[in-house]
Design a protein around this motif. Sequence first.
Motif, PDB file in Angstrom:
ATOM      1  N   PHE A   1      -4.643  50.990 -16.155  1.00  0.00           N
ATOM      2  CA  PHE A   1      -4.156  52.264 -15.663  1.00  0.00           C
ATOM      3  C   PHE A   1      -2.754  51.864 -15.163  1.00  0.00           C
ATOM      4  CE2 PHE A   1      -3.076  55.014 -12.332  1.00  0.00           C
ATOM      5  CZ  PHE A   1      -2.947  56.143 -12.880  1.00  0.00           C
ATOM      6  N   ALA A   2      -2.772  50.823 -14.393  1.00  0.00           N
ATOM      7  CA  ALA A   2      -1.493  50.431 -13.607  1.00  0.00           C
ATOM      8  C   ALA A   2      -0.375  49.844 -14.705  1.00  0.00           C
ATOM      9  CB  ALA A   2      -1.778  49.274 -12.514  1.00  0.00           C
ATOM     10  N   LEU A   3      -1.171  49.272 -15.600  1.00  0.00           N
ATOM     11  CA  LEU A   3      -0.144  48.858 -16.685  1.00  0.00           C
ATOM     12  C   LEU A   3       0.561  50.123 -17.494  1.00  0.00           C
ATOM     13  CD1 LEU A   3      -1.938  45.838 -18.294  1.00  0.00           C
ATOM     14  CD2 LEU A   3       0.195  45.518 -17.001  1.00  0.00           C
ATOM     15  N   LEU A   4      -0.333  50.925 -17.916  1.00  0.00           N
ATOM     16  CA  LEU A   4       0.031  52.086 -18.441  1.00  0.00           C
ATOM     17  C   LEU A   4       0.929  52.898 -17.764  1.00  0.00           C
ATOM     18  CD1 LEU A   4       0.153  53.941 -20.836  1.00  0.00           C
ATOM     19  CD2 LEU A   4      -1.940  55.131 -19.824  1.00  0.00           C
ATOM     20  N   LYS A   5       0.946  53.202 -16.397  1.00  0.00           N
ATOM     21  CA  LYS A   5       1.583  53.821 -15.503  1.00  0.00           C
ATOM     22  C   LYS A   5       2.942  53.174 -15.385  1.00  0.00           C
ATOM     23  CE  LYS A   5       1.797  56.183 -11.233  1.00  0.00           C
ATOM     24  NZ  LYS A   5       0.882  56.621 -10.030  1.00  0.00           N
ATOM     25  N   GLY A   6       2.987  52.018 -15.329  1.00  0.00           N
ATOM     26  CA  GLY A   6       4.338  51.254 -15.476  1.00  0.00           C
ATOM     27  C   GLY A   6       5.052  51.525 -16.417  1.00  0.00           C
ATOM     28  N   LEU A   7       4.318  51.083 -17.990  1.00  0.00           N
ATOM     29  CA  LEU A   7       4.979  51.658 -19.220  1.00  0.00           C
ATOM     30  C   LEU A   7       5.484  52.973 -19.228  1.00  0.00           C
ATOM     31  CD1 LEU A   7       5.634  50.873 -22.050  1.00  0.00           C
ATOM     32  CD2 LEU A   7       3.265  51.606 -22.651  1.00  0.00           C
TER      33      LEU A   7
ATOM     34  N   HIS B   1       8.527  53.245 -17.217  1.00  0.00           N
ATOM     35  CA  HIS B   1       9.671  52.477 -18.042  1.00  0.00           C
ATOM     36  C   HIS B   1      10.339  53.541 -19.106  1.00  0.00           C
ATOM     37  CE1 HIS B   1      11.770  48.938 -19.465  1.00  0.00           C
ATOM     38  NE2 HIS B   1      11.533  49.343 -20.550  1.00  0.00           N
ATOM     39  N   ILE B   2       9.514  54.242 -19.881  1.00  0.00           N
ATOM     40  CA  ILE B   2      10.153  55.026 -20.827  1.00  0.00           C
ATOM     41  C   ILE B   2      10.350  56.472 -20.331  1.00  0.00           C
ATOM     42  CG2 ILE B   2       8.821  53.726 -22.733  1.00  0.00           C
ATOM     43  CD1 ILE B   2       7.012  56.025 -22.816  1.00  0.00           C
ATOM     44  N   GLY B   3      10.220  56.560 -19.077  1.00  0.00           N
ATOM     45  CA  GLY B   3      10.941  57.930 -18.489  1.00  0.00           C
ATOM     46  C   GLY B   3      10.049  59.079 -18.498  1.00  0.00           C
TER      47      GLY B   3
ATOM     48  N   LYS C   1      10.017  66.355 -21.115  1.00  0.00           N
ATOM     49  CA  LYS C   1      11.325  66.464 -21.950  1.00  0.00           C
ATOM     50  C   LYS C   1      11.368  65.136 -22.833  1.00  0.00           C
ATOM     51  CE  LYS C   1      13.789  68.568 -18.413  1.00  0.00           C
ATOM     52  NZ  LYS C   1      12.735  68.946 -17.427  1.00  0.00           N
ATOM     53  N   ARG C   2      10.757  64.201 -22.538  1.00  0.00           N
ATOM     54  CA  ARG C   2      10.687  62.946 -23.376  1.00  0.00           C
ATOM     55  C   ARG C   2       9.765  63.046 -24.421  1.00  0.00           C
ATOM     56  NH1 ARG C   2      14.106  58.730 -23.001  1.00  0.00           N
ATOM     57  NH2 ARG C   2      12.745  57.370 -23.417  1.00  0.00           N
ATOM     58  N   LEU C   3       8.640  64.058 -24.377  1.00  0.00           N
ATOM     59  CA  LEU C   3       7.537  64.261 -25.428  1.00  0.00           C
ATOM     60  C   LEU C   3       7.941  65.737 -26.165  1.00  0.00           C
ATOM     61  CD1 LEU C   3       4.608  63.386 -23.185  1.00  0.00           C
ATOM     62  CD2 LEU C   3       5.911  61.807 -24.555  1.00  0.00           C
TER      63      LEU C   3
END
Length: 71
Positions: free
Chosen positions: A11-17, A20-22, A59-61
């Motif tokens: 989860f922490a990795l996914l949250k960071g990702l 990162h992509i906004g 907005k990004r999705l």
Amino acid sequence: MEGNYYARRKFALLKGLLEHIGIEPGRLQFSWISSSESTKFVDVAKMVTETVRELGPAKRLVSQKAVASRA
């Protein structure tokens, strides 16, 4: 129990990702809830729903075609 810790790390990795992509971090929630904690589950679900509602559409999705067709 060990799986919960693996999930927390993923989860922490996914949250960071996502950050990162906004994608706003408030769109992603992680909670440990036992099957016997139905009240806590309801409270967390309401909180997440309200948080995402306040953030509005991602907005990004959302494709720009979909936005243009609504206007």
